[in-house]
Scaffold this active site. Structure first.
Site, PDB file in Angstrom:
ATOM      1  N   ASP A   1       0.938  -1.418  -0.157  1.00 45.47           N
ATOM      2  CA  ASP A   1      -0.111   0.433   0.112  1.00 45.47           C
ATOM      3  C   ASP A   1       1.004   1.147   0.162  1.00 45.47           C
ATOM      4  OD1 ASP A   1      -2.416   1.402  -0.315  1.00 45.47           O
ATOM      5  OD2 ASP A   1      -2.933   1.007   2.529  1.00 45.47           O
TER       6      ASP A   1
ATOM      7  N   ASN B  46     -10.068  -3.312  -5.683  1.00 50.37           N
ATOM      8  CA  ASN B  46      -9.563  -2.372  -6.921  1.00 50.37           C
ATOM      9  C   ASN B  46     -10.198  -1.786  -8.164  1.00 50.37           C
ATOM     10  OD1 ASN B  46      -6.491  -3.542  -5.516  1.00 50.37           O
ATOM     11  ND2 ASN B  46      -7.875  -1.721  -5.472  1.00 50.37           N
TER      12      ASN B  46
HETATM   13  C1  FPP Z   1      -2.156   0.153  -3.255  1.00 48.44           C
HETATM   14  O1  FPP Z   1      -1.552   1.538  -3.393  1.00 48.44           O
HETATM   15  C2  FPP Z   1      -1.396  -1.094  -4.740  1.00 48.44           C
HETATM   16  C3  FPP Z   1      -2.330  -1.313  -5.145  1.00 48.44           C
HETATM   17  C4  FPP Z   1      -4.111  -1.119  -6.094  1.00 48.44           C
HETATM   18  C5  FPP Z   1      -1.176  -2.319  -6.206  1.00 48.44           C
HETATM   19  C6  FPP Z   1      -0.301  -2.568  -6.215  1.00 48.44           C
HETATM   20  C7  FPP Z   1       0.963  -2.730  -7.507  1.00 48.44           C
HETATM   21  C8  FPP Z   1       1.575  -3.026  -7.339  1.00 48.44           C
HETATM   22  C9  FPP Z   1       2.462  -2.364  -6.457  1.00 48.44           C
HETATM   23  C10 FPP Z   1       2.541  -2.505  -8.754  1.00 48.44           C
HETATM   24  C11 FPP Z   1       2.010  -3.432  -9.873  1.00 48.44           C
HETATM   25  C12 FPP Z   1       2.709  -5.132  -9.170  1.00 48.44           C
HETATM   26  C13 FPP Z   1       2.928  -5.889  -9.617  1.00 48.44           C
HETATM   27  C14 FPP Z   1       2.918  -8.080  -9.153  1.00 48.44           C
HETATM   28  C15 FPP Z   1       3.449  -6.193 -11.092  1.00 48.44           C
HETATM   29  P1  FPP Z   1      -2.892   2.203  -3.253  1.00 48.44           P
HETATM   30  O2  FPP Z   1      -2.900   2.464  -4.640  1.00 48.44           O
HETATM   31  O3  FPP Z   1      -4.036   2.537  -2.313  1.00 48.44           O
HETATM   32  O4  FPP Z   1      -1.935   3.484  -2.473  1.00 48.44           O
HETATM   33  P2  FPP Z   1      -2.903   4.783  -1.619  1.00 48.44           P
HETATM   34  O5  FPP Z   1      -3.026   4.393  -1.004  1.00 48.44           O
HETATM   35  O6  FPP Z   1      -1.438   5.489  -1.406  1.00 48.44           O
HETATM   36  O7  FPP Z   1      -3.809   5.864  -3.084  1.00 48.44           O
END
Ligand code: FPP
Length: 252
Positions: A26, A74
């Site tokens: 996250d 998501n």
């Molecule tokens: C949460 O951060 C992250 C995600 C929903 C996506 C995770 C994806 C990756 C790390 C990259 C791709 C993965 C692979 C395996 C290639 P957020 O967007 O909710 O962050 P925030 O809470 O700060 O908004």
């Protein structure tokens, strides 16, 4: 920095490693915002941290690493962000499979994979098939994954099997339920790491995390490096896992 890492390595007992580490990655969006970048750049930077986490776990000798890359919830993000995440996943599969081969890592995936679309699904099938013989570690990507969704799918399949006479309802055990989950055959996570400062499990591995040790850190996922992972494992090793028993029983 390197000395610091060596110090941390020394803190880790190779005999008591978590067999399975799960990570809620996250903080990509907040990282991007703090660098005056768009959210997608945060996810791109996050993909670099994925590479680091995989390599570090492999070097430590951890056998299973499950990454929460895309949840069922998501899908409700803006369409542009969903498309960018799927594109990034496709790129990861295109670019990283050779690295997984070199590290003897098998790729697996859990979740409602059909909903990812034919293009990503085809890459995923190809990557899992190509790495199928690798033995040193399993990299398990949770994609279009939700714990409640997984349990609902398991109940549906169990009822169908019971009606078809393939499952005796009176013989259902915790082990047989586990066998109907997406994670069938994998050990439960010993350690959950969540970056980004939130202290919740967000529908991740609900059944499997009954006795998992939780580790929450403020570090945003794109900043997560080797030293952070080692710190989490060292903290895990300081915990006493009692599984409902007493300290006296555990120490015997
Ligand atoms: C949460 O951060 C992250 C995600 C929903 C996506 C995770 C994806 C990756 C790390 C990259 C791709 C993965 C692979 C395996 C290639 P957020 O967007 O909710 O962050 P925030 O809470 O700060 O908004």
């Amino acid at each position: 920095m390197l000395n610091d890492l060596r110090e941390k390595m020394k803190e880790i007992d190779p005999e008591r490693l978590p067999r399975h580490v799960a990570i809620i990655m996250d903080g990509n969006g907040r990282w991007a915002e703090s660098h005056a970048l768009g959210r997608v750049m945060g996810h791109r930077k996050g993909a670099e941290s994925v590479r680091v986490a995989v390599k570090t776990c492999r070097e430590l000798g951890i056998r299973y690493l499950t990454l929460y890359a895309f949840s069922t919830e998501n899908w409700n993000r803006p369409q542009t962000e969903v498309s960018a995440l799927l594109k990034l996943l496709g790129e990861y599969l295109d670019n990283e499979v050779q690295g997984l081969m070199d590290q003897d890592i098998r790729l697996a995936a859990v979740g409602c994979l059909e909903s990812l679309g034919e293009s990503v699904l085809a890459k995923l099938r190809e990557a899992t098939a190509r790495t199928a013989g690798n033995q040193s570690m399993v990299l398990n990507l949770a994609l279009s994954y939700g714990g409640r969704d997984e349990l609902t799918a398991a109940v549906n399949r169990m009822v169908a099997d019971a009606l078809a006479g393939k499952l005796a309802p009176q013989a259902i055990t915790q082990e047989s339920v586990a066998g109907y989950l997406y994670t069938a055959g994998m050990p439960d996570p010993d350690l959950l790491i969540r970056t980004g400062g939130e202290c919740r499990i967000s529908n991740f591995l609900l059944w499997q995390m009954a006795y998992t040790e939780f580790y929450f850190t403020e570090v945003l996922w794109p900043d997560f490096r080797e030293s952070h992972l080692l710190k989490a494992v060292a903290e895990y090793q300081r915990r006493e896992r009692r599984f409902g028993m007493t300290s006296g029983q555990i120490r015997k």
